[in-house]
Design a protein around this motif. Sequence first.
Motif, PDB file in Angstrom:
ATOM      1  N   GLY A 192      14.870  -6.807  -2.216  1.00  0.00           N
ATOM      2  CA  GLY A 192      15.296  -5.417  -2.086  1.00  0.00           C
ATOM      3  C   GLY A 192      14.189  -4.550  -1.514  1.00  0.00           C
ATOM      4  O   GLY A 192      13.009  -4.910  -1.544  1.00  0.00           O
ATOM      5  N   ALA A 193      14.557  -3.386  -1.016  1.00  0.00           N
ATOM      6  CA  ALA A 193      13.591  -2.493  -0.373  1.00  0.00           C
ATOM      7  C   ALA A 193      12.503  -2.047  -1.339  1.00  0.00           C
ATOM      8  O   ALA A 193      11.323  -2.017  -0.988  1.00  0.00           O
ATOM      9  CB  ALA A 193      14.311  -1.280   0.212  1.00  0.00           C
ATOM     10  N   GLY A 194      12.866  -1.696  -2.561  1.00  0.00           N
ATOM     11  CA  GLY A 194      11.880  -1.263  -3.545  1.00  0.00           C
ATOM     12  C   GLY A 194      10.929  -2.376  -3.930  1.00  0.00           C
ATOM     13  O   GLY A 194       9.717  -2.169  -4.030  1.00  0.00           O
ATOM     14  N   GLU A 195      11.473  -3.551  -4.146  1.00  0.00           N
ATOM     15  CA  GLU A 195      10.647  -4.697  -4.505  1.00  0.00           C
ATOM     16  C   GLU A 195       9.731  -5.090  -3.344  1.00  0.00           C
ATOM     17  O   GLU A 195       8.570  -5.426  -3.541  1.00  0.00           O
ATOM     18  CB  GLU A 195      11.549  -5.872  -4.890  1.00  0.00           C
ATOM     19  N   ARG A 196      10.244  -5.017  -2.116  1.00  0.00           N
ATOM     20  CA  ARG A 196       9.429  -5.320  -0.938  1.00  0.00           C
ATOM     21  C   ARG A 196       8.269  -4.331  -0.816  1.00  0.00           C
ATOM     22  O   ARG A 196       7.138  -4.710  -0.569  1.00  0.00           O
ATOM     23  CB  ARG A 196      10.291  -5.296   0.325  1.00  0.00           C
ATOM     24  N   ALA A 197       8.549  -3.042  -1.018  1.00  0.00           N
ATOM     25  CA  ALA A 197       7.494  -2.024  -0.932  1.00  0.00           C
ATOM     26  C   ALA A 197       6.426  -2.253  -1.995  1.00  0.00           C
ATOM     27  O   ALA A 197       5.228  -2.136  -1.719  1.00  0.00           O
ATOM     28  CB  ALA A 197       8.098  -0.629  -1.068  1.00  0.00           C
ATOM     29  N   THR A 198       6.851  -2.603  -3.195  1.00  0.00           N
ATOM     30  CA  THR A 198       5.888  -2.882  -4.265  1.00  0.00           C
ATOM     31  C   THR A 198       5.041  -4.099  -3.919  1.00  0.00           C
ATOM     32  O   THR A 198       3.818  -4.090  -4.083  1.00  0.00           O
ATOM     33  CB  THR A 198       6.630  -3.113  -5.592  1.00  0.00           C
ATOM     34  N   ALA A 199       5.682  -5.145  -3.427  1.00  0.00           N
ATOM     35  CA  ALA A 199       4.947  -6.354  -3.047  1.00  0.00           C
ATOM     36  C   ALA A 199       3.974  -6.076  -1.910  1.00  0.00           C
ATOM     37  O   ALA A 199       2.855  -6.606  -1.898  1.00  0.00           O
ATOM     38  CB  ALA A 199       5.922  -7.465  -2.651  1.00  0.00           C
ATOM     39  N   GLU A 200       4.364  -5.233  -0.948  1.00  0.00           N
ATOM     40  CA  GLU A 200       3.462  -4.879   0.156  1.00  0.00           C
ATOM     41  C   GLU A 200       2.237  -4.131  -0.355  1.00  0.00           C
ATOM     42  O   GLU A 200       1.120  -4.390   0.075  1.00  0.00           O
ATOM     43  CB  GLU A 200       4.191  -4.033   1.203  1.00  0.00           C
ATOM     44  N   ARG A 201       2.453  -3.198  -1.301  1.00  0.00           N
ATOM     45  CA  ARG A 201       1.311  -2.468  -1.858  1.00  0.00           C
ATOM     46  C   ARG A 201       0.382  -3.407  -2.627  1.00  0.00           C
ATOM     47  O   ARG A 201      -0.834  -3.315  -2.527  1.00  0.00           O
ATOM     48  CB  ARG A 201       1.788  -1.334  -2.771  1.00  0.00           C
ATOM     49  N   MET A 202       0.983  -4.325  -3.388  1.00  0.00           N
ATOM     50  CA  MET A 202       0.161  -5.281  -4.141  1.00  0.00           C
ATOM     51  C   MET A 202      -0.634  -6.166  -3.188  1.00  0.00           C
ATOM     52  O   MET A 202      -1.817  -6.435  -3.415  1.00  0.00           O
ATOM     53  CB  MET A 202       1.052  -6.130  -5.052  1.00  0.00           C
ATOM     54  N   LEU A 203       0.004  -6.617  -2.111  1.00  0.00           N
ATOM     55  CA  LEU A 203      -0.679  -7.447  -1.131  1.00  0.00           C
ATOM     56  C   LEU A 203      -1.796  -6.669  -0.452  1.00  0.00           C
ATOM     57  O   LEU A 203      -2.908  -7.186  -0.269  1.00  0.00           O
ATOM     58  CB  LEU A 203       0.311  -7.974  -0.089  1.00  0.00           C
ATOM     59  N   ASP A 204      -1.524  -5.424  -0.079  1.00  0.00           N
ATOM     60  CA  ASP A 204      -2.556  -4.587   0.545  1.00  0.00           C
ATOM     61  C   ASP A 204      -3.767  -4.457  -0.363  1.00  0.00           C
ATOM     62  O   ASP A 204      -4.918  -4.606   0.079  1.00  0.00           O
ATOM     63  CB  ASP A 204      -2.012  -3.196   0.863  1.00  0.00           C
ATOM     64  N   ARG A 205      -3.542  -4.185  -1.636  1.00  0.00           N
ATOM     65  CA  ARG A 205      -4.653  -4.031  -2.573  1.00  0.00           C
ATOM     66  C   ARG A 205      -5.402  -5.336  -2.775  1.00  0.00           C
ATOM     67  O   ARG A 205      -6.630  -5.357  -2.840  1.00  0.00           O
ATOM     68  CB  ARG A 205      -4.146  -3.496  -3.903  1.00  0.00           C
ATOM     69  N   LEU A 206      -4.674  -6.443  -2.877  1.00  0.00           N
ATOM     70  CA  LEU A 206      -5.315  -7.744  -3.075  1.00  0.00           C
ATOM     71  C   LEU A 206      -6.176  -8.115  -1.875  1.00  0.00           C
ATOM     72  O   LEU A 206      -7.318  -8.571  -2.037  1.00  0.00           O
ATOM     73  CB  LEU A 206      -4.254  -8.826  -3.325  1.00  0.00           C
ATOM     74  N   LEU A 207      -5.658  -7.912  -0.673  1.00  0.00           N
ATOM     75  CA  LEU A 207      -6.440  -8.221   0.525  1.00  0.00           C
ATOM     76  C   LEU A 207      -7.668  -7.337   0.631  1.00  0.00           C
ATOM     77  O   LEU A 207      -8.742  -7.787   1.026  1.00  0.00           O
ATOM     78  CB  LEU A 207      -5.576  -8.080   1.780  1.00  0.00           C
ATOM     79  N   ARG A 208      -7.519  -6.080   0.241  1.00  0.00           N
ATOM     80  CA  ARG A 208      -8.652  -5.162   0.297  1.00  0.00           C
ATOM     81  C   ARG A 208      -9.720  -5.580  -0.726  1.00  0.00           C
ATOM     82  O   ARG A 208     -10.903  -5.564  -0.443  1.00  0.00           O
ATOM     83  CB  ARG A 208      -8.186  -3.737   0.036  1.00  0.00           C
TER      84      ARG A 208
END
Length: 183
Positions: free
Chosen positions: A22-38
Amino acid sequence: MGSDHFVRITRLRALIDHENTGAGERATAERMLDRLLRKTADHAASGAAPDRVYGSRHHRAGRHASTASIVESVREDIAFARTFVAAGAPGEVTVHSPLAAAPAELTVAVTTPFADQIVVTITDIPPAWGWEPDEFDRITATEDLRRFADELAEIIDSYNHDGADVGPRFFRTIRAQETTLIR
């Protein structure tokens, strides 16, 4: 990078790319991935030179994007983050977003007064939510307002780059009414 980070990154990317996410779950996963990569500073996966640091959304705007186009992307990210509500089932970890938790009457304006500067101004701040007296009876920003500003800075910084051989793409300032919170 440890193998546990590799597994988390792989799982988050799979969740983001899955067609039934879902769009909300995708957005949350993208933020988590962004933070993890950073946090892991995995520059090799992004093709970056070791002496350069690229924000997690640097690629979205494009290598030669103007500051004005980056400002538009930042505005869209802020608007989405302010309306995003993670509805979790009982027992699930809930995601707290200072942008979504802020009072609705807050106004956030993103401008670029110069070609290499992005200024965010927060206005219409409810006094009880955003300001409190310190030990010397001076009015200072509350912890909630500071977290709100930190989240805005994180969004903006995700479009920036910096390094030994190249300066930052742009500079940013976060203001709450007439007070500069973050430079």
